[in-house]
Design a protein around this motif. Sequence first.
Motif, PDB file in Angstrom:
ATOM      1  N   THR A 156       1.570  -3.412 -17.450  1.00  0.00           N
ATOM      2  CA  THR A 156       2.754  -4.229 -17.184  1.00  0.00           C
ATOM      3  C   THR A 156       3.139  -4.270 -15.712  1.00  0.00           C
ATOM      4  O   THR A 156       3.769  -5.231 -15.265  1.00  0.00           O
ATOM      5  CB  THR A 156       3.946  -3.710 -17.993  1.00  0.00           C
ATOM      6  N   ALA A 157       2.799  -3.234 -14.933  1.00  0.00           N
ATOM      7  CA  ALA A 157       3.181  -3.213 -13.518  1.00  0.00           C
ATOM      8  C   ALA A 157       2.268  -2.265 -12.758  1.00  0.00           C
ATOM      9  O   ALA A 157       1.781  -1.266 -13.308  1.00  0.00           O
ATOM     10  CB  ALA A 157       4.641  -2.797 -13.348  1.00  0.00           C
ATOM     11  N   LEU A 158       2.058  -2.581 -11.463  1.00  0.00           N
ATOM     12  CA  LEU A 158       1.252  -1.758 -10.564  1.00  0.00           C
ATOM     13  C   LEU A 158       2.007  -1.586  -9.253  1.00  0.00           C
ATOM     14  O   LEU A 158       2.561  -2.551  -8.715  1.00  0.00           O
ATOM     15  CB  LEU A 158      -0.105  -2.413 -10.278  1.00  0.00           C
ATOM     16  N   VAL A 159       2.015  -0.357  -8.724  1.00  0.00           N
ATOM     17  CA  VAL A 159       2.654  -0.074  -7.440  1.00  0.00           C
ATOM     18  C   VAL A 159       1.786   0.905  -6.672  1.00  0.00           C
ATOM     19  O   VAL A 159       1.331   1.919  -7.225  1.00  0.00           O
ATOM     20  CB  VAL A 159       4.071   0.519  -7.628  1.00  0.00           C
ATOM     21  N   LEU A 160       1.552   0.613  -5.390  1.00  0.00           N
ATOM     22  CA  LEU A 160       0.830   1.519  -4.503  1.00  0.00           C
ATOM     23  C   LEU A 160       1.822   2.234  -3.601  1.00  0.00           C
ATOM     24  O   LEU A 160       2.643   1.592  -2.933  1.00  0.00           O
ATOM     25  CB  LEU A 160      -0.180   0.746  -3.650  1.00  0.00           C
ATOM     26  N   MET A 161       1.775   3.567  -3.578  1.00  0.00           N
ATOM     27  CA  MET A 161       2.639   4.357  -2.705  1.00  0.00           C
ATOM     28  C   MET A 161       2.053   5.755  -2.562  1.00  0.00           C
ATOM     29  O   MET A 161       1.231   6.191  -3.376  1.00  0.00           O
ATOM     30  CB  MET A 161       4.060   4.442  -3.266  1.00  0.00           C
ATOM     31  N   ASP A 162       2.470   6.446  -1.501  1.00  0.00           N
ATOM     32  CA  ASP A 162       2.009   7.822  -1.278  1.00  0.00           C
ATOM     33  C   ASP A 162       2.854   8.743  -2.138  1.00  0.00           C
ATOM     34  O   ASP A 162       3.912   9.226  -1.722  1.00  0.00           O
ATOM     35  CB  ASP A 162       2.117   8.177   0.205  1.00  0.00           C
ATOM     36  N   TYR A 163       2.383   9.005  -3.331  1.00  0.00           N
ATOM     37  CA  TYR A 163       3.155   9.753  -4.327  1.00  0.00           C
ATOM     38  C   TYR A 163       3.252  11.235  -3.986  1.00  0.00           C
ATOM     39  O   TYR A 163       4.280  11.867  -4.219  1.00  0.00           O
ATOM     40  CB  TYR A 163       2.493   9.552  -5.693  1.00  0.00           C
ATOM     41  N   ASN A 164       2.192  11.825  -3.459  1.00  0.00           N
ATOM     42  CA  ASN A 164       2.166  13.271  -3.214  1.00  0.00           C
ATOM     43  C   ASN A 164       2.048  13.640  -1.740  1.00  0.00           C
ATOM     44  O   ASN A 164       1.697  14.770  -1.404  1.00  0.00           O
ATOM     45  CB  ASN A 164       1.025  13.922  -3.999  1.00  0.00           C
ATOM     46  N   LEU A 165       2.327  12.688  -0.849  1.00  0.00           N
ATOM     47  CA  LEU A 165       2.335  12.926   0.603  1.00  0.00           C
ATOM     48  C   LEU A 165       1.009  13.506   1.101  1.00  0.00           C
ATOM     49  O   LEU A 165       0.994  14.431   1.925  1.00  0.00           O
ATOM     50  CB  LEU A 165       3.496  13.858   0.981  1.00  0.00           C
ATOM     51  N   ASP A 166      -0.093  12.965   0.588  1.00  0.00           N
ATOM     52  CA  ASP A 166      -1.400  13.417   1.056  1.00  0.00           C
ATOM     53  C   ASP A 166      -1.993  12.474   2.095  1.00  0.00           C
ATOM     54  O   ASP A 166      -3.144  12.635   2.506  1.00  0.00           O
ATOM     55  CB  ASP A 166      -2.360  13.567  -0.125  1.00  0.00           C
TER      56      ASP A 166
ATOM     57  N   SER B  64       8.911  -0.075  -8.990  1.00  0.00           N
ATOM     58  CA  SER B  64       9.175  -0.387  -7.589  1.00  0.00           C
ATOM     59  C   SER B  64       9.128   0.906  -6.792  1.00  0.00           C
ATOM     60  O   SER B  64       9.778   1.897  -7.161  1.00  0.00           O
ATOM     61  CB  SER B  64      10.548  -1.058  -7.429  1.00  0.00           C
ATOM     62  N   GLY B  65       8.354   0.921  -5.723  1.00  0.00           N
ATOM     63  CA  GLY B  65       8.253   2.095  -4.883  1.00  0.00           C
ATOM     64  C   GLY B  65       9.498   2.288  -4.037  1.00  0.00           C
ATOM     65  O   GLY B  65      10.118   1.326  -3.571  1.00  0.00           O
ATOM     66  N   LEU B  66       9.875   3.554  -3.821  1.00  0.00           N
ATOM     67  CA  LEU B  66      11.032   3.918  -3.013  1.00  0.00           C
ATOM     68  C   LEU B  66      10.618   4.987  -2.003  1.00  0.00           C
ATOM     69  O   LEU B  66       9.573   5.622  -2.164  1.00  0.00           O
ATOM     70  CB  LEU B  66      12.172   4.444  -3.898  1.00  0.00           C
ATOM     71  N   PRO B  67      11.428   5.230  -0.981  1.00  0.00           N
ATOM     72  CA  PRO B  67      11.086   6.290  -0.025  1.00  0.00           C
ATOM     73  C   PRO B  67      11.170   7.676  -0.655  1.00  0.00           C
ATOM     74  O   PRO B  67      11.710   7.864  -1.756  1.00  0.00           O
ATOM     75  CB  PRO B  67      12.153   6.116   1.072  1.00  0.00           C
ATOM     76  N   ASP B  68      10.638   8.659   0.057  1.00  0.00           N
ATOM     77  CA  ASP B  68      10.753  10.076  -0.316  1.00  0.00           C
ATOM     78  C   ASP B  68      10.124  10.380  -1.669  1.00  0.00           C
ATOM     79  O   ASP B  68      10.725  11.063  -2.508  1.00  0.00           O
ATOM     80  CB  ASP B  68      12.227  10.520  -0.317  1.00  0.00           C
ATOM     81  N   GLN B  69       8.907   9.881  -1.899  1.00  0.00           N
ATOM     82  CA  GLN B  69       8.148  10.175  -3.117  1.00  0.00           C
ATOM     83  C   GLN B  69       8.891   9.770  -4.385  1.00  0.00           C
ATOM     84  O   GLN B  69       8.784  10.414  -5.411  1.00  0.00           O
ATOM     85  CB  GLN B  69       7.805  11.666  -3.183  1.00  0.00           C
ATOM     86  N   ARG B  70       9.635   8.711  -4.316  1.00  0.00           N
ATOM     87  CA  ARG B  70      10.406   8.245  -5.465  1.00  0.00           C
ATOM     88  C   ARG B  70       9.957   6.846  -5.864  1.00  0.00           C
ATOM     89  O   ARG B  70       9.461   6.085  -5.047  1.00  0.00           O
ATOM     90  CB  ARG B  70      11.908   8.247  -5.148  1.00  0.00           C
TER      91      ARG B  70
END
Length: 742
Positions: free
Chosen positions: A188-198, A234-240
């Motif tokens: 239903t949805a796809l989001v790319l973000m740095d989830y684990n700060l690697d 929806s991606g948010l700052p600070d691993q959220r």
Amino acid sequence: MGAPLLQTSWVGKLFVKLPGRAMEKHLRPVFTLELGYKILAGLVTIGKFDGTHPCLTAATSTDKVLIHSPHRRNASEVGKLVWSEYNKEIATLNVNQPVTALQAGQLIPGSDKDILAIGTASNLLVYHVHDNKDIFYKECEDGVRSITIGQFHQFKSNILLVGGNSSIHGYDHTGQDVFWVAIGDIVTALVLMDYNLDGSNELIVSSEDYNIRVLSGDNVIAEHNETEVVSGLSGLPDQRFAYSVSNGTVGVYERKSRLWRVKSKNFAVSMHQYDLLGQAAAQLITGWSNGKIDCRNFNTGEVLFKDSMPSSLAGIVEGDYRSMGRNDLICVSTEGEVRGYTTTKSMSSTGSSNVEQDTIKDLLTQKQALLMELKHYESNSKYNSNAANETESYEASGIIPSNTRLQIVVTANVGEGDVKPHIEVYICTNNSTIIKAVIIFAEGIFSGESHVVHPELSRLASDMSVPLYLPRDTFVDIHLKALVGYPNSIQFHVFEVTKQLPAFSMYALGVNEEATRPKGFVQFKTAERLQRICLWINQNFIFPDDIEFESGPTLQLTIKCLRDSTDLVMLFEVSGRTTFFCNNMFLAADLVQSLAGYLKLDNLQSRASFEQEEDNLKQLMQKLSDIQEARLKLDTDVADQLGRIRNLIIRAEDCRINDIKDMMSNYHELSGVNKALISGYNIKAQNYNEGIETMKRINQIIQKASRLRVGQHSAVMINHCRNAIKNNNIEGLIKIIRTGEL
């Protein structure tokens, strides 16, 4: 009628109402415009197709893609784009199929121009708007449900990720398929973000099986379970990241922890992060199906600003649409209305007074609570003065002993006779007070949001049992409110208790330890002591007594499933070898994932055997092969019929000139061929739908089998399965599911 040119209006002010009610801050747009088309919900994006100027892009209800270019100069008039005669800022692209996904972004290495990816139920078109040409076109047997573009995993340049009915494909700028993973249900949805700060992006995926998965390459590194279909991310700052659920819930996760969630009778259509306050941190902007737009603090969920449109929101994006050097927040409705919002002085100036406003609001809330409490005390005093004696006074006014406590115990009830097996919540008080009623709030358990138990007056007692039926093996938070008092009380005290039910609550400890073990099993080896395994069992199951290991070579538990009365045998050996015997691969996978998460295992290899799933897989693979052969035959028949149609048309036209009598016979024959062509198309459409459903069920089995492993072993197994499916290697596919290796 075409849309007018971009219009700029005055910046709105904040309206704050004090005191006595929560502060309401209303938002005014800085520009508005009308597109003149009906827009499909969720299919709105924005792209810099010339590398500089943002263009609002959306899918219309007439199977077209609309591109609004307020900064258009001398655009090319050739190609697929058709510019409107009424509004020179709008161009349309005819897709001739219902659009299911739409996304703009940079895909071509070394180019600053965005491309446009358009998905339908059966294909993917990647289009270069500025050059007015196709980049590549793909037939997608799994369909296209969601699209995102960006850097992912080990790929050095951006790739295009496409979520389908049961899998995710990744394509590079040439159209080469460079990534694949099975999901098991509609994405239903796809989001790319740095989830684990690697330092690299992870892929967050939501699907219709109620799950949110975080992928690092092929590997699932985190998983969140919801109670209904997750419809947006929806991606948010600070691993959220923010998520929306089809039941109207919107919330925010910070990695594996849920920060907050709210629920509405409407459902969220689009979410986006944007800084309306002019501060360093952005806020969560949500557009709803009733036209409401709200701006929330993504730390607390508090509504900071709000506005509404006459019709449902279709999408929320941002871009420098007025060429002011800063991005505007752009909201689009399904009726084609566009409103732009921006960070203004009137908003950002409130930052210094936010603390004072919050303090005033907190004080007003406390004042209201104290006034309400004082009103209850005065009411109790009135009842006390009118009562004949002290006991009657206490019972009438609802006063209960100060040491009254509400106790709650959750047990598994195997059921007897006509009583179905269930989870039993036993509630009682520690004195002679009675429980007037109980309200239980929980998601995904009841047909609604809550369950109310209200016994008759003659059956009121100091204890009560409430049966619960859990449909899935996942942790469930139940919030319980009980009205406690006396039978003659007019007012009752409200006791609130929150309790989390274990993931495997619907399982009871069996009595017959010699019961026949199920044939299906998954086996793996860990380096953990059995004492710690017992801690995991006690935390995830509801047993009468805690499981303890004292001595011996093994620890074996025979467990009965309360849903379908099937057996589960868990065998733990001192050597570290663990075996789960059950015929349900999904349950075995849940157990493996739960234990691996508790023990914090990054990699886990296993071997498994589930005969029923293997037989189903063989049948599905054979059916898929038959469908593909039938599809090729149908394509050949269609090509032959098209050739006949061309010949008949030529013959009919010749007869019209030379022999009018034979013209009608040719047209009658042409009509018959046309009907056969329509019939063949219907068969082909049915064949396609069966193929989609078959592939979905195959991917579901692969996805379940991948969850029998953890980490890199799971990713390697998925890649082997993909190659086996391409080569139609059924035996190899069975071996991969059993061992995880080819």
